[in-house]
Design an enzyme around this catalytic site. Structure first.
Site, short mmCIF file in Angstrom:
data_model
loop_
_atom_site.label_atom_id
_atom_site.label_comp_id
_atom_site.label_asym_id
_atom_site.label_seq_id
_atom_site.Cartn_x
_atom_site.Cartn_y
_atom_site.Cartn_z
N HIS A 286 37.12 -12.72 -12.98
CA HIS A 286 35.43 -12.76 -12.46
C HIS A 286 35.96 -12.58 -11.12
O HIS A 286 37.14 -12.24 -10.86
CB HIS A 286 34.53 -14.02 -12.44
N CYS B 144 41.95 -19.42 -13.17
CA CYS B 144 40.70 -18.19 -14.15
C CYS B 144 41.59 -17.23 -12.82
O CYS B 144 42.15 -16.66 -12.66
CB CYS B 144 38.91 -18.71 -13.18
#
Length: 324
Positions: A204, A220
């Site tokens: 992301h 992440c």
């Protein structure tokens, strides 16, 4: 009249702004067995031993320069160990890494090499190119998972539902997170998110770009906003994702063998002897199961610096005879 002044200002700004510099897209080596890529490498106009420098401006931090040149924080600091990251001073020469070895992984889809803090994307569209971007990865206590997965979903303007574990961690610091963080500039996921097949993990954007190139996430993969904005439409749902841990990379460019050493992802770095044995094993595998007569001093220097710079350690004899 006002619109004309604005257009003129934009034209002038585009002329004086620094050019983008270290590309994100590179030609793959002509020889499929080679793995060194870099600026103009495929045309023979550059060489990994030829260092590229830029000059810091008064307002620059080293992190500003890193972002401008498609580099992460760790990468540019290791390349410039004597330069202050916050006050490099106007006129300081800053070395910009301009070559790297491809990870030992399938050359398709997305490949993420954690110790390198870098992603590689092989589009498979016949362009014979690879796109590479700096990334952030999980902290030591929130490790990014290894192995093969895929892009499960893609979302523009995502909301964020923080898990209870992260809410507790923030609450201990007096930062109480809502159950759902709405889309927008304050969202830690930024404006683009690609969910992986591993539950709970995403690639992301970020609202904290200075952290790109470090181990700062809850597992992440974070990217610069401008990088994921370009990558997002190119990557389709179902694309394979390979996450690897390769602090030592070995590969060829034409008839020269290179080694590239990165920092390991542990609190305690491996002893020099262990790193040397790992490097020699990879060198043997790259050279048809034979150990060549390598430049021992060059290998030793690379293992000690661990700065991610490709270092030439051996040249095949046929390359020397062909040049005579």
């Amino acid at each position: 009249m006002a619109s004309k002044r604005i257009n003129f200002f934009l034209i002038v700004l585009s002329l004086i702004a620094p050019q983008a510099i270290v590309a994100a897209d590179f030609r793959l080596p002509e020889n499929p067995g080679d793995s060194l890529i870099g600026d103009k490498m495929s045309s023979g106009q550059s060489h990994p031993d030829e260092h590229f420098y830029t000059t810091a401006k008064e307002e620059d931090t080293l992190l500003d320069i890193a972002r401008q040149f498609n580099l992460g924080q760790t990468e540019i600091i290791l390349a410039n160990p004597t330069v202050d990251r916050w006050l490099p001073k106007e006129g300081t020469r800053v070395r910009i890494p301009n070559a790297r070895l491809l990870p030992n992984a399938p050359r398709k889809g997305v490949v993420i090499n954690l110790p390198e803090y870098r992603m590689y994307y092989y589009s498979g569209d016949g362009s014979n190119t690879v796109t590479t971007h700096p990334i952030s990865i999980g902290r030591l206590d929130w490790k990014t998972p290894l192995g093969k997965t895929r892009i499960a979903t893609k979302t523009r303007n995502p909301t964020w539902t923080p898990p209870e574990s992260i809410k507790r961690e923030h609450a201990e610091r007096g930062d109480f997170l809502p159950n759902v963080v709405p889309a927008g500039p304050d969202n830690p996921l930024g404006l683009y998110a690609m969910r992986l097949g591993v539950p709970g993990y995403l690639i992301h954007s970020t609202n904290k770009p200075f952290g790109v190139g470090m181990s700062v996430t809850h597992g992440c993969i974070r990217m610069y906003p401008e990088d994921i904005e370009k990558l997002f439409p190119r990557v389709s749902v179902g694309t394979d994702v390979y996450i690897v841990n390769q602090p030592i990379k070995v590969g060829w460019y034409k008839n020269t063998l290179y080694v590239e050493i990165h920092q390991t992802l542990t609190d305690e770095p491996a002893p020099y002897k262990t790193k040397l044995e790992q490097a020699l094993d990879l060198i043997i595998k790259a050279n048809n199961q034979e150990l060549p007569v390598i430049n021992g001093a060059a290998l030793k220097g690379a293992l000690e610096r661990r700065d991610g710079r490709p270092v030439a350690i051996y040249t095949r004899l046929q390359d020397l005879t062909a040049s005579q």
